[in-house]
Design a protein around this motif. Structure first.
Motif, mmCIF file in Angstrom:
data_model
loop_
_atom_site.group_PDB
_atom_site.id
_atom_site.type_symbol
_atom_site.label_atom_id
_atom_site.label_comp_id
_atom_site.label_asym_id
_atom_site.label_seq_id
_atom_site.Cartn_x
_atom_site.Cartn_y
_atom_site.Cartn_z
ATOM 1 N N GLU A 155 0.813 -1.219 0.000
ATOM 2 C CA GLU A 155 0.000 0.000 0.000
ATOM 3 C C GLU A 155 0.847 1.269 0.000
ATOM 4 O O GLU A 155 0.409 2.309 -0.450
ATOM 5 C CB GLU A 155 -0.930 0.007 1.224
ATOM 6 C CG GLU A 155 -2.059 -1.002 1.103
ATOM 7 C CD GLU A 155 -2.692 -1.329 2.436
ATOM 8 O OE1 GLU A 155 -1.944 -1.695 3.358
ATOM 9 O OE2 GLU A 155 -3.921 -1.236 2.547
ATOM 10 N N PHE A 201 -22.264 -2.348 6.286
ATOM 11 C CA PHE A 201 -22.850 -1.238 5.544
ATOM 12 C C PHE A 201 -21.845 -0.643 4.565
ATOM 13 O O PHE A 201 -20.699 -0.384 4.918
ATOM 14 C CB PHE A 201 -23.349 -0.158 6.503
ATOM 15 C CG PHE A 201 -24.535 -0.613 7.292
ATOM 16 C CD1 PHE A 201 -25.776 -0.728 6.688
ATOM 17 C CD2 PHE A 201 -24.398 -0.954 8.626
ATOM 18 C CE1 PHE A 201 -26.870 -1.173 7.411
ATOM 19 C CE2 PHE A 201 -25.485 -1.403 9.346
ATOM 20 C CZ PHE A 201 -26.724 -1.519 8.734
ATOM 21 N N VAL A 202 -22.283 -0.469 3.342
ATOM 22 C CA VAL A 202 -21.426 0.140 2.323
ATOM 23 C C VAL A 202 -22.203 1.270 1.659
ATOM 24 O O VAL A 202 -23.425 1.285 1.647
ATOM 25 C CB VAL A 202 -20.965 -0.876 1.250
ATOM 26 C CG1 VAL A 202 -20.172 -1.997 1.887
ATOM 27 C CG2 VAL A 202 -22.133 -1.431 0.471
ATOM 28 N N ARG A 203 -21.435 2.220 1.122
ATOM 29 C CA ARG A 203 -22.042 3.312 0.398
ATOM 30 C C ARG A 203 -21.401 3.376 -0.991
ATOM 31 O O ARG A 203 -20.398 4.041 -1.203
ATOM 32 C CB ARG A 203 -21.828 4.630 1.134
ATOM 33 C CG ARG A 203 -22.620 5.797 0.534
ATOM 34 C CD ARG A 203 -22.276 7.122 1.185
ATOM 35 N NE ARG A 203 -22.624 7.153 2.585
ATOM 36 C CZ ARG A 203 -21.746 7.340 3.572
ATOM 37 N NH1 ARG A 203 -20.474 7.479 3.310
ATOM 38 N NH2 ARG A 203 -22.157 7.381 4.804
ATOM 39 N N THR A 237 -26.658 4.268 1.512
ATOM 40 C CA THR A 237 -26.040 3.173 2.246
ATOM 41 C C THR A 237 -26.888 1.910 2.116
ATOM 42 O O THR A 237 -28.098 1.958 2.237
ATOM 43 C CB THR A 237 -25.922 3.558 3.720
ATOM 44 O OG1 THR A 237 -25.192 4.778 3.789
ATOM 45 C CG2 THR A 237 -25.210 2.498 4.510
ATOM 46 N N ILE A 238 -26.222 0.792 1.855
ATOM 47 C CA ILE A 238 -26.932 -0.478 1.809
ATOM 48 C C ILE A 238 -26.193 -1.496 2.673
ATOM 49 O O ILE A 238 -25.005 -1.339 2.947
ATOM 50 C CB ILE A 238 -27.068 -1.040 0.371
ATOM 51 C CG1 ILE A 238 -25.686 -1.109 -0.297
ATOM 52 C CG2 ILE A 238 -28.023 -0.207 -0.461
ATOM 53 C CD1 ILE A 238 -25.677 -1.967 -1.539
ATOM 54 N N PHE A 295 -7.615 -0.811 -1.795
ATOM 55 C CA PHE A 295 -8.181 -0.115 -0.635
ATOM 56 C C PHE A 295 -9.700 -0.118 -0.727
ATOM 57 O O PHE A 295 -10.270 -0.344 -1.786
ATOM 58 C CB PHE A 295 -7.625 1.310 -0.509
ATOM 59 C CG PHE A 295 -7.740 2.117 -1.763
ATOM 60 C CD1 PHE A 295 -8.900 2.834 -2.029
ATOM 61 C CD2 PHE A 295 -6.703 2.153 -2.689
ATOM 62 C CE1 PHE A 295 -9.015 3.571 -3.189
ATOM 63 C CE2 PHE A 295 -6.814 2.880 -3.856
ATOM 64 C CZ PHE A 295 -7.969 3.597 -4.105
ATOM 65 N N ASN A 302 -15.898 1.929 -0.527
ATOM 66 C CA ASN A 302 -17.303 2.213 -0.243
ATOM 67 C C ASN A 302 -17.616 2.328 1.247
ATOM 68 O O ASN A 302 -18.752 2.127 1.663
ATOM 69 C CB ASN A 302 -18.209 1.183 -0.929
ATOM 70 C CG ASN A 302 -17.857 -0.234 -0.520
ATOM 71 O OD1 ASN A 302 -17.149 -0.445 0.461
ATOM 72 N ND2 ASN A 302 -18.344 -1.205 -1.262
ATOM 73 N N GLY A 303 -16.629 2.690 2.030
ATOM 74 C CA GLY A 303 -16.905 3.147 3.387
ATOM 75 C C GLY A 303 -17.102 2.099 4.459
ATOM 76 O O GLY A 303 -17.574 2.424 5.538
ATOM 77 N N ASN A 304 -16.750 0.822 4.215
ATOM 78 C CA ASN A 304 -16.854 -0.153 5.314
ATOM 79 C C ASN A 304 -15.487 -0.649 5.775
ATOM 80 O O ASN A 304 -15.393 -1.574 6.561
ATOM 81 C CB ASN A 304 -17.755 -1.333 4.928
ATOM 82 C CG ASN A 304 -17.176 -2.181 3.817
ATOM 83 O OD1 ASN A 304 -16.288 -1.723 3.098
ATOM 84 N ND2 ASN A 304 -17.669 -3.391 3.679
ATOM 85 N N GLN A 305 -14.438 -0.028 5.259
ATOM 86 C CA GLN A 305 -13.051 -0.270 5.691
ATOM 87 C C GLN A 305 -12.476 -1.601 5.234
ATOM 88 O O GLN A 305 -11.301 -1.881 5.495
ATOM 89 C CB GLN A 305 -12.891 -0.148 7.209
ATOM 90 C CG GLN A 305 -13.369 1.190 7.759
ATOM 91 C CD GLN A 305 -13.204 1.287 9.246
ATOM 92 O OE1 GLN A 305 -12.098 1.369 9.754
ATOM 93 N NE2 GLN A 305 -14.314 1.261 9.975
#
Lengths: 686, 203
Positions: free
Chosen positions: A84, A564-566, A572-573, A619, A622-625
């Motif tokens: 990374e 949860f992902v966006r 968000t779903i 990486f 969509n926001g769920n790490q």
């Protein structure tokens, strides 16, 4: 499910088809190959109970490659990738580069950047063979060998001779590689001198920017080795390696351009005495010292010094190994001492590690068909907790051509200097990274200076940072019939106490202070398949494939925290656990096909290799790490390398070819894939 | 005058009764108008604390704020100051509190239990700070601050109403691929919120 099975099935079908045919030559030669890395004694490869690969000097020459990194990247289950942070290293059984020990003639290289050893430092011009042991090997080699060991074995003159070779290779990007290798032996004296010069203008995907992907560099390797046989039973080896590289150093900080040099200097020195007491007892006394130095500077536009950095690591290691042999059984013991120091920018002071270790291994053959390898190593360390690393392995020969092997082992990787002592502030972004052992006192200092807005609650540094540890299982089979050879190995690695960064404080400038912690558990498992079939004595095809799953245990256990992902442009779903893809930078499928075709009357070898890497993610997008199937992936890709070698009389070899023949690049996502590199080489043997 | 007063009283009584009976009749099938989801864009958190009011749908400078932004820190108008010595940090004058819910924004329709609401205090903010703890995660390699999906913050406003919000972006104009090293374009919040002006327990 269908996707997972299909490639595997087809490989097995291939093997079944190949199994029908007859006769074999090259296969037997490989089987009889003697290897040393798995046991530290000479062993025949086919009966070794560990997953192991050999790369021969012939394969290296025919590939037309020049650096260790390139050769390793062509092996099944090994992939050379940037992490990374952009540092390029090898991933093996899904484990990062930090977990594989790299050795030359049985002694380790030092000088890692963020845990990654730059394998382009090692020239392949004088290599006899490369031995790769996969799976935890700490029972013999201690820390760093948690995921495996790669041992580069250089040429050694075996009988009276004077021979050598000169070669020169020119390639795209104005790349030059020149080798001189001299082997000489007369009675008790022998010598091997190897010199390599390697340079390149580097390459650049985006010509509009001032920085290149790889800047211009040149390096030199000089490797003199001397041998003196006091008698048949007492032999001395003195071996040295000097490596020196200079690379353009450039940086853009807040739109200003800075320019300078970075130099690397490496020195390895090994003195070894091989002593055969009698037919039962054999000892090796070894003293190894190595130093890796890196100095870099940047000047501003007015040639005024802007920034300087240095890195200076030493390792001193005396070791004595003794093997007691009765019949085919061998008891090997070793005792040694490591003295390691590192002085570098961003360290408060010169830091020192001392450790003592002992290892014992019993190589036992209760019957002709069964081989058992049992051993352990104990490391007593001055900074982190002592480690006991056991290992057990067995090989059962059902027939001479069909065997099963299994091994279980413990591996560990101690916290490195950086994780304990780093004290770094990023000048352009303003964040701070602190090593675990210095974090508390540095945080107090920063607080007194009013630089800390808030410390993260619940974090303290009272318990020492633990070593990362792994349990590794391998179960494999080896099968040979006529012209066909097959190796299959299933592996499982469970790694605890993985060291990662975490935010320990918020600075008043809005940036974070990071330190290291034992954060998570991961596991990797998969299957590696290798087969070779000799269609005729002039045409060989080999297939390699690895299926890999690598996941974070805490994500699997508590997926609700990540569900949860966006996706871009939508709300968000919630996703399900089966959508979790796994760790970053891991591909489920990697495969290779290699064709080796010889035209005897033209004395020409055609060597074509095709490599595949399936999709992977670098990486979360969509926001769920974590990586899930709704994230953006780097698409799977194929690479093709070709080399054609022609012998002219006995002395000359002409070679031409191309790496990345079809010029595949993905500049936005893969920064280490240069385009097509055409090369030509001439070699003179004497 | 007298009759007028009587008439007015009667009228008032009728109206009152009518409205009362109207309420009673429709109590079961009355629908409070669905809350509107509003997107607040480019709320700067670059200079001190930027105070935001859900009922006024804008940045305010009065004490009638509900939440406020400063860098990655989000505070609520209820409880006490985290750092009493920080003059920039506003005094909490309201009765605000925050409950953190893990769910899709639209799926949060009922108010969480009262016990899950937290106020700011000297020991901790109602929304914990730090990567992975509160509303964002920070990637050390890319330096990107990304809102964690599914983190919905239900806010009890300064005057005891309720709102919910989710952060969408920390970068100006909420680009799909922000440049975290362009310091001019960071610390701009984009968030979705819904404000429940009525006295009820649902959004």
């Amino acid at each position: 499910m269908k996707l997972r099975i299909t490639p595997l099935m087809s490989l097995f079908f291939c093997s079944a088809a190949f199994g029908q045919m007859k006769d074999s030559i090259a296969v037997d030669e490989i089987l009889a190959e003697v290897v040393v890395t798995g046991t530290r004694t000479e062993r025949v490869l086919s009966s070794l109970p560990l997953p192991m690969t050999i790369i021969t000097s012939e394969a290296i020459v025919k590939s037309g490659l020049t650096r260790l990194s390139e050769i390793l990247n062509e092996q099944t289950g090994i992939i050379l990738i940037p992490d990374e942070s952009g540092f390029e290293g090898i991933q093996m059984q899904g484990l990062d580069a930090a977990y594989t020990m790299i050795m030359i003639d049985g002694v380790p290289l030092v000088g890692r950047t963020a845990g990654v050893l730059d394998l382009s430092r090692v020239s392949v011009g004088n290599i006899e063979r490369i031995e790769i042991v996969k799976g935890a090997s700490s029972a013999l080699y201690g820390s760093e060998a948690m995921g495996g060991v790669i041992n580069v074995i250089t040429k050694r003159p075996q009988k009276d001779l004077f021979s050598g070779s000169l070669s020169y290779r020119y390639a795209t990007f104005n790349s030059n590689d020149a080798n001189a290798n001299l082997l000489w032996k007369k009675k008790k004296f022998a010598a091997n001198v190897f010199v390599n010069y390697n340079s390149s203008d580097g390459y650049d995907f985006d010509k509009s920017t001032w920085l290149k992907n790889i800047e211009k560099y040149h390096n030199t390797t000089i490797q003199p080795k001397l041998y003196y046989d006091f008698s048949e039973n007492l032999k001395l080896i003195v071996s040295n390696r000097f490596y020196n590289q200079k690379i353009d150093n450039k940086a853009v900080i807040e739109t200003k351009q800075y320019q300078g040099d970075a130099t690397e200097k490496e020195w390895n020195s090994q003195i070894k005495l091989e002593h055969k007491w009698n037919s039962y007892w054999y000892s090796e006394y070894e003293l190894y010292a190595t130093n890796y130095k890196n100095n870099a500077f940047l000047n501003d536009e007015n040639s005024v010094l802007f920034e300087e950095s240095y890195y200076n690591q030493w390792l001193l290691r005396p070791e004595v190994r003794t093997t007691f042999s009765i019949n085919e059984n061998k008891l090997t013991t070793g005792i040694g001492f490591n003295h390691e120091t590192l002085d570098r920018t961003y360290f408060d002071s010169n830091v020192v590690f001392n450790s003592q270790y002992v290892f014992v291994q019993y190589d036992y053959n209760p019957t002709e068909k069964l081989n058992i390898l049992a051993g352990f190593r104990y490391d007593n360390h001055s900074v982190y907790a002592s480690q006991l690393s056991p290992k057990l392995a067995a090989n059962y020969k059902i027939t001479a051509d069909f065997s099963l092997k299994a091994s279980v082992g413990y591996g560990y990787k101690a916290p490195d200097f950086r994780q304990l002592y780093f004290d770094f502030m990023n000048p352009s972004v303003g964040y701070t990274v602190l090593g675990y052992n210095v974090a508390e006192s540095r945080l107090k200092e920063l607080e007194e200076q009013g630089q800390i807005a808030e410390r993260t609650s619940g974090i303290n540094f009272s318990e020492p940072l633990k070593a990362e540890s792994a349990i590794n299982f391998n179960f494999g089979t080896f099968y040979k019939k006529n012209k066909f050879r097959l190796d299959v190995n299933a592996f499982y690695n469970s790694i605890s106490n993985l060291i990662d960064t975490q935010v320990v404080a918020l600075k008043s400038n809005g940036q974070n202070v990071f330190s290291y912690t034992n954060i998570s558990e991961i596991f990797t498992y998969g299957l590696e398949y290798n087969s070779t079939y000799n269609f005729s004595k002039d045409f060989t095809v080999s297939l390699g494939y690895q299926y890999l799953i690598a996941k974070d245990k805490s994500v699997v256990d508590d997926f609700d925290s990540y569900k949860f992902v966006r996706p871009p442009g939508s709300g968000t779903i919630a996703i399900s656990k089966s959508d979790y893809f796994g760790l970053f930078n891991r591909s489920k499928h990697t495969a290779n096909v290699k064709f080796l075709y010889r035209i005897p009357r033209m004395k020409t070898d055609i060597n074509l290799r095709v490599f595949y890497r399936s999709k992977y993610g670098m990486f979360d997008t969509n926001g769920n790490q974590v990586m899930d199937k709704y994230d953006q992936f780097v698409k799977g890709y194929f690479l093709t390398n070709l080399s054609i070698s022609k012998q002219i009389k006995d002395k000359f070899m002409l070679q031409a070819g191309a790496n990345n023949v079809f010029d595949f690049t993905n500049p936005d996502q893969i920064n280490n894939l240069a385009g097509r590199q055409i090369f030509a080489r001439i070699q003179y043997n004497f | 005058m007298k009759t007028n007063f009587l008439k007015l009283t009667l009228l008032a009584l009728v109206v009152f009764t009518a409205s009362c009976s109207n309420d009673d009749d429709n109590a079961d099938n009355e629908t409070i108008p669905a809350v509107q989801t509003v997107k607040a864009t480019n709320i700067s958190a670059r200079d001190g604390f930027t105070k935001f009011s859900f009922s006024e749908n804008k940045v305010v400078t009065t004490d009638k704020w509900d939440i406020a932004f400063s860098g990655t820190t989000i505070i609520v108008n209820g409880g006490g100051k985290f750092n009493p010595e920080n003059a920039e940090e506003p005094e909490r004058t309201g009765q605000g509190a925050i409950s953190i819910v893990s769910n899709a924004f639209t799926a949060v329709t009922t108010f969480p239990e009262a016990t899950t609401f937290k106020q700011d205090a000297a020991t901790a903010y109602a929304i914990p700070t730090g990567s992975g703890n509160g509303w964002y995660s920070y990637n050390m390699n890319s330096h990107l601050i990304t809102p964690i999906a599914g983190k919905v913050f239900v806010v009890k406003t300064h005057d005891g109403k309720y709102a919910k919000f989710e952060i969408v972006s920390y970068y100006k104009d909420a680009p799909a691929t922000p440049d975290p090293l362009n310091s001019e374009a960071t610390k701009y919040y984009t968030f979705n919120y819904a404000y429940q002006a009525n006295s009820t327990t649902t959004f």
